[in-house]
Design an enzyme around this catalytic site. Structure first.
Site, PDB file in Angstrom:
ATOM      1  N   THR A 266       0.849  -1.189   0.000  1.00  0.00           N
ATOM      2  CA  THR A 266       0.000   0.000   0.000  1.00  0.00           C
ATOM      3  C   THR A 266       0.885   1.238   0.000  1.00  0.00           C
ATOM      4  O   THR A 266       1.767   1.367   0.842  1.00  0.00           O
ATOM      5  CB  THR A 266      -0.898  -0.043   1.260  1.00  0.00           C
ATOM      6  OG1 THR A 266      -1.830  -1.100   1.079  1.00  0.00           O
ATOM      7  CG2 THR A 266      -1.633   1.267   1.481  1.00  0.00           C
TER       8      THR A 266
ATOM      9  N   ALA B  54      -2.918  -3.632  -2.150  1.00  0.00           N
ATOM     10  CA  ALA B  54      -4.290  -3.896  -1.754  1.00  0.00           C
ATOM     11  C   ALA B  54      -5.208  -2.817  -2.343  1.00  0.00           C
ATOM     12  O   ALA B  54      -4.933  -1.627  -2.238  1.00  0.00           O
ATOM     13  CB  ALA B  54      -4.392  -3.903  -0.233  1.00  0.00           C
TER      14      ALA B  54
ATOM     15  N   GLN C 152      -4.266  -7.272  -5.828  1.00  0.00           N
ATOM     16  CA  GLN C 152      -4.743  -7.771  -4.535  1.00  0.00           C
ATOM     17  C   GLN C 152      -6.114  -7.170  -4.217  1.00  0.00           C
ATOM     18  O   GLN C 152      -6.259  -5.939  -4.129  1.00  0.00           O
ATOM     19  CB  GLN C 152      -3.744  -7.438  -3.429  1.00  0.00           C
ATOM     20  CG  GLN C 152      -4.071  -8.212  -2.153  1.00  0.00           C
ATOM     21  CD  GLN C 152      -3.183  -7.859  -0.981  1.00  0.00           C
ATOM     22  OE1 GLN C 152      -2.895  -6.686  -0.750  1.00  0.00           O
ATOM     23  NE2 GLN C 152      -2.769  -8.858  -0.219  1.00  0.00           N
TER      24      GLN C 152
ATOM     25  N   HIS D 212      -7.023 -10.983  -0.611  1.00  0.00           N
ATOM     26  CA  HIS D 212      -6.340 -10.547   0.612  1.00  0.00           C
ATOM     27  C   HIS D 212      -7.053 -11.138   1.827  1.00  0.00           C
ATOM     28  O   HIS D 212      -8.045 -10.594   2.302  1.00  0.00           O
ATOM     29  CB  HIS D 212      -6.350  -9.013   0.680  1.00  0.00           C
ATOM     30  CG  HIS D 212      -5.386  -8.427   1.662  1.00  0.00           C
ATOM     31  ND1 HIS D 212      -4.793  -9.155   2.665  1.00  0.00           N
ATOM     32  CD2 HIS D 212      -4.893  -7.160   1.779  1.00  0.00           C
ATOM     33  CE1 HIS D 212      -3.983  -8.360   3.367  1.00  0.00           C
ATOM     34  NE2 HIS D 212      -4.031  -7.146   2.851  1.00  0.00           N
ATOM     35  N   GLY D 213      -6.518 -12.240   2.301  1.00  0.00           N
ATOM     36  CA  GLY D 213      -7.090 -12.883   3.480  1.00  0.00           C
ATOM     37  C   GLY D 213      -6.224 -12.670   4.715  1.00  0.00           C
ATOM     38  O   GLY D 213      -6.366 -13.383   5.705  1.00  0.00           O
ATOM     39  N   ALA D 214      -5.321 -11.678   4.642  1.00  0.00           N
ATOM     40  CA  ALA D 214      -4.298 -11.503   5.681  1.00  0.00           C
ATOM     41  C   ALA D 214      -4.493 -10.205   6.463  1.00  0.00           C
ATOM     42  O   ALA D 214      -5.395  -9.416   6.207  1.00  0.00           O
ATOM     43  CB  ALA D 214      -2.905 -11.522   5.036  1.00  0.00           C
ATOM     44  N   ASN D 215      -3.582 -10.013   7.440  1.00  0.00           N
ATOM     45  CA  ASN D 215      -3.325  -8.719   8.097  1.00  0.00           C
ATOM     46  C   ASN D 215      -4.518  -8.061   8.782  1.00  0.00           C
ATOM     47  O   ASN D 215      -4.579  -6.836   8.904  1.00  0.00           O
ATOM     48  CB  ASN D 215      -2.695  -7.729   7.098  1.00  0.00           C
ATOM     49  CG  ASN D 215      -1.279  -8.151   6.746  1.00  0.00           C
ATOM     50  OD1 ASN D 215      -0.713  -9.023   7.404  1.00  0.00           O
ATOM     51  ND2 ASN D 215      -0.708  -7.561   5.701  1.00  0.00           N
TER      52      ASN D 215
ATOM     53  N   TYR E 253      -7.742  -7.786   7.967  1.00  0.00           N
ATOM     54  CA  TYR E 253      -8.834  -7.169   7.197  1.00  0.00           C
ATOM     55  C   TYR E 253     -10.040  -8.122   7.160  1.00  0.00           C
ATOM     56  O   TYR E 253     -10.040  -9.147   7.837  1.00  0.00           O
ATOM     57  CB  TYR E 253      -8.312  -6.740   5.812  1.00  0.00           C
ATOM     58  CG  TYR E 253      -7.221  -5.703   5.986  1.00  0.00           C
ATOM     59  CD1 TYR E 253      -7.526  -4.455   6.548  1.00  0.00           C
ATOM     60  CD2 TYR E 253      -5.894  -5.984   5.700  1.00  0.00           C
ATOM     61  CE1 TYR E 253      -6.528  -3.511   6.789  1.00  0.00           C
ATOM     62  CE2 TYR E 253      -4.876  -5.040   5.934  1.00  0.00           C
ATOM     63  CZ  TYR E 253      -5.216  -3.807   6.480  1.00  0.00           C
ATOM     64  OH  TYR E 253      -4.241  -2.875   6.742  1.00  0.00           O
TER      65      TYR E 253
ATOM     66  N   ASN F 266      -3.128  -5.126  13.279  1.00  0.00           N
ATOM     67  CA  ASN F 266      -4.532  -4.710  13.337  1.00  0.00           C
ATOM     68  C   ASN F 266      -5.295  -5.390  14.470  1.00  0.00           C
ATOM     69  O   ASN F 266      -6.473  -5.718  14.345  1.00  0.00           O
ATOM     70  CB  ASN F 266      -5.239  -4.929  11.988  1.00  0.00           C
ATOM     71  CG  ASN F 266      -4.897  -3.831  10.990  1.00  0.00           C
ATOM     72  OD1 ASN F 266      -4.683  -2.682  11.374  1.00  0.00           O
ATOM     73  ND2 ASN F 266      -4.848  -4.178   9.711  1.00  0.00           N
TER      74      ASN F 266
ATOM     75  N   GLY G 230      10.719 -10.622   5.771  1.00  0.00           N
ATOM     76  CA  GLY G 230      12.116 -10.464   6.167  1.00  0.00           C
ATOM     77  C   GLY G 230      13.105 -11.317   5.389  1.00  0.00           C
ATOM     78  O   GLY G 230      14.205 -11.580   5.875  1.00  0.00           O
TER      79      GLY G 230
ATOM     80  N   GLY H 146       8.785  -7.299   0.203  1.00  0.00           N
ATOM     81  CA  GLY H 146       8.052  -6.053   0.339  1.00  0.00           C
ATOM     82  C   GLY H 146       9.006  -4.875   0.296  1.00  0.00           C
ATOM     83  O   GLY H 146       9.245  -4.252  -0.739  1.00  0.00           O
TER      84      GLY H 146
HETATM   85  C1  LIG Z   1       4.586   0.133   3.027  1.00  0.00           C
HETATM   86  C2  LIG Z   1       3.946  -1.213   3.186  1.00  0.00           C
HETATM   87  C3  LIG Z   1       2.708  -1.445   2.628  1.00  0.00           C
HETATM   88  C4  LIG Z   1       2.119  -2.712   2.716  1.00  0.00           C
HETATM   89  N1  LIG Z   1       0.929  -2.942   2.101  1.00  0.00           N
HETATM   90  C5  LIG Z   1       0.416  -4.192   2.042  1.00  0.00           C
HETATM   91  C6  LIG Z   1      -0.737  -4.482   1.264  1.00  0.00           C
HETATM   92  O1  LIG Z   1      -1.296  -3.617   0.587  1.00  0.00           O
HETATM   93  N2  LIG Z   1      -1.188  -5.746   1.280  1.00  0.00           N
HETATM   94  C7  LIG Z   1      -0.591  -6.747   2.002  1.00  0.00           C
HETATM   95  O2  LIG Z   1      -1.048  -7.887   1.976  1.00  0.00           O
HETATM   96  N3  LIG Z   1       0.516  -6.501   2.718  1.00  0.00           N
HETATM   97  C8  LIG Z   1       1.040  -5.266   2.742  1.00  0.00           C
HETATM   98  N4  LIG Z   1       2.211  -5.026   3.422  1.00  0.00           N
HETATM   99  C9  LIG Z   1       2.971  -6.161   3.951  1.00  0.00           C
HETATM  100  C10 LIG Z   1       4.006  -6.608   2.908  1.00  0.00           C
HETATM  101  O3  LIG Z   1       3.384  -7.168   1.768  1.00  0.00           O
HETATM  102  C11 LIG Z   1       4.962  -7.656   3.509  1.00  0.00           C
HETATM  103  O4  LIG Z   1       4.205  -8.699   4.030  1.00  0.00           O
HETATM  104  C12 LIG Z   1       5.860  -7.074   4.578  1.00  0.00           C
HETATM  105  O5  LIG Z   1       6.493  -5.884   4.124  1.00  0.00           O
HETATM  106  C13 LIG Z   1       6.946  -8.072   5.002  1.00  0.00           C
HETATM  107  O6  LIG Z   1       7.777  -8.399   3.894  1.00  0.00           O
HETATM  108  P1  LIG Z   1       9.256  -7.795   3.769  1.00  0.00           P
HETATM  109  O7  LIG Z   1       9.978  -8.199   5.032  1.00  0.00           O
HETATM  110  O8  LIG Z   1       9.840  -8.412   2.543  1.00  0.00           O
HETATM  111  O9  LIG Z   1       9.118  -6.311   3.669  1.00  0.00           O
HETATM  112  C14 LIG Z   1       2.786  -3.754   3.404  1.00  0.00           C
HETATM  113  C15 LIG Z   1       4.027  -3.495   4.008  1.00  0.00           C
HETATM  114  C16 LIG Z   1       4.612  -2.248   3.894  1.00  0.00           C
HETATM  115  C17 LIG Z   1       5.980  -2.027   4.496  1.00  0.00           C
END
Ligand SMILES: Cc1cc2nc3c(=O)[nH]c(=O)nc-3n(C[C@H](O)[C@H](O)[C@H](O)COP(=O)(O)O)c2cc1C
Length: 361
Positions: free
Chosen positions: A26, A57, A99, A175-178, A180, A235, A296, A317
């Site tokens: 996002t 998303a 997504q 998007h079934g995660a985080n 929402y 969340n 990570g 990410g």
């Molecule tokens: C700026 C930002 C925006 C994100 N937006 C979304 C999103 O829109 N949808 C989603 O499923 N996860 C989102 N995430 C989570 C990332 O997809 C990812 O799971 C997270 O950054 C961990 O991966 P990484 O360690 O490679 O950064 C976001 C994370 C960050 C840092």
């Protein structure tokens, strides 16, 4: 030779040139009407060397919005805006999924049509603050959806999936995660319903499965992925038995023959917030299709899990956010740009399209 991040992968009938996926991110930079604009097309086109891009998303309805300036996929203007993005990525030889998002309770009346309450499985307010156009505001107690309203929610996803097809995407991710809406239904910390969408594992997973079914009817299952965060606490999420909840959901998803299951693995913040790790190996054993992992990862750790067969794809990410040419940098063992968190959410080109590419040496 061992499989590594740069090995190709056949995802359904898509040929991915490498196993590096850009995770959905996002960025709160949509234009007026939450319509994608040329700046967004430039950003995604810069990252087209990913094996696959999963675009940020994107709300399937006005009710599904929970943050300022996130793009939608419910209006004709948004479909046209996304065409700029998909065309630009395809011109660079890339592949891009969208997504599909409904935030449920992670919203605020300021962001809802007619200032209505956000909707959720149950009337339980999340701890913390919503992001509004006027800055952070305390979350409100959402309104529990009536059973009779649930078919409309499924239709929002179906229409979003149809619109994504029209906009020229290569597939979609549910998007079934985080924390929402779909995650809120899955977990008993947020779902205290007594109808057929609450209570048992089967009932809590029902909305995720019905939405996935609707979306696969539009796209064909080999163009649909599902993202879950079994260990996640983001969340204000919790569940009394995440291992059982997510083992059940994973196994139930096998029926579709999806393109992939995308797992966000446990992180330090989850453990600090009382989260329980659901080991990826458990889900690997239960899921019969392609598994993508996230959280990570770097070059070494990705290659280790790929070589051991613990996952098929790895998504990045923050590293992809900061390194538009991440596959090339990994291949060259080149230094990486560092992500700047102050420009993650909102703004313009800065911290979005101005991260430098590796210079030809
Ligand atoms: C700026 C930002 C925006 C994100 N937006 C979304 C999103 O829109 N949808 C989603 O499923 N996860 C989102 N995430 C989570 C990332 O997809 C990812 O799971 C997270 O950054 C961990 O991966 P990484 O360690 O490679 O950064 C976001 C994370 C960050 C840092």
């Amino acid at each position: 030779m061992d499989i590594n991040l740069l090995s190709p992968y056949k995802l359904g009938n898509l040929e991915l040139p490498n196993r590096l996926v850009m995770a959905p991110l996002t960025r709160n930079r949509a234009g007026k009407g939450n319509v994608p604009r040329p700046l967004n097309a430039t950003y995604y086109a810069q990252r087209a060397s990913a094996g696959l891009i999963i675009a940020e998303a994107t709300q399937v309805s006005p009710q599904g919005q929970g943050y300022p300036s996130t793009p939608g996929i419910h209006s004709a203007e948004q479909v046209e805006g996304w065409k700029l993005v998909t065309d630009a990525v395809h011109q660079q030889g890339g592949r891009i999924f969208l997504q599909l998002w409904h935030v449920g309770r992670i919203s605020h009346p300021d962001l809802q049509p007619d200032g209505a309450l956000p909707v959720a499985p149950s009337a339980i307010a999340p701890k913390g603050e919503a992001s509004t156009y006027e800055g952070p505001k305390p979350f409100v107690t959402p309104r529990a959806l009536e059973t009779a309203e649930i078919p409309e929610i499924i239709e929002q996803y179906r229409q979003g999936a149809k619109n994504a097809l029209q906009a020229g995407f290569d597939g979609v991710e549910v998007h079934g995660a985080n924390g929402y809406l779909l995650d809120q239904f899955l977990r008993d910390g947020t779902n205290q319903r007594t109808d057929e969408y609450g209570g048992s594992l089967e009932n809590r997973a029902r909305l995720l499965l019905e939405v996935t079914e609707a979306v696969t009817e539009v796209w064909g299952a080999d163009r649909v992925g599902v993202r879950l965060s079994p260990s996640g606490t983001f969340n204000d999420m919790h569940d009394s038995d995440p291992l059982s909840t997510f083992s059940y959901a994973t196994q139930a998803l096998n029926r579709f023959g999806l393109a992939y299951l995308h797992i966000i693995e446990v992180n330090e913040s989850d453990l600090r917030h009382g989260g329980t790790e659901v080991p990826t190996s458990v889900l690997r054993d239960r899921f019969t299709g392609t598994l993508m992992v996230n959280g990570g990862y770097d070059w070494e750790r990705s290659n280790a899990v790929l070589a051991k067969g613990e996952a098929d794809l790895v998504s990045f990410g923050t590293l992809f956010l900061a390194n538009p040419d991440l596959p090339k940098r990994f291949a060259a063992n080149a230094p990486l740009n560092q992500p700047d968190p102050t420009t993650f959410y909102g703004g313009g080109e800065k911290g979005y399209t101005d991260y430098p590419f590796l210079q030809a040496s």
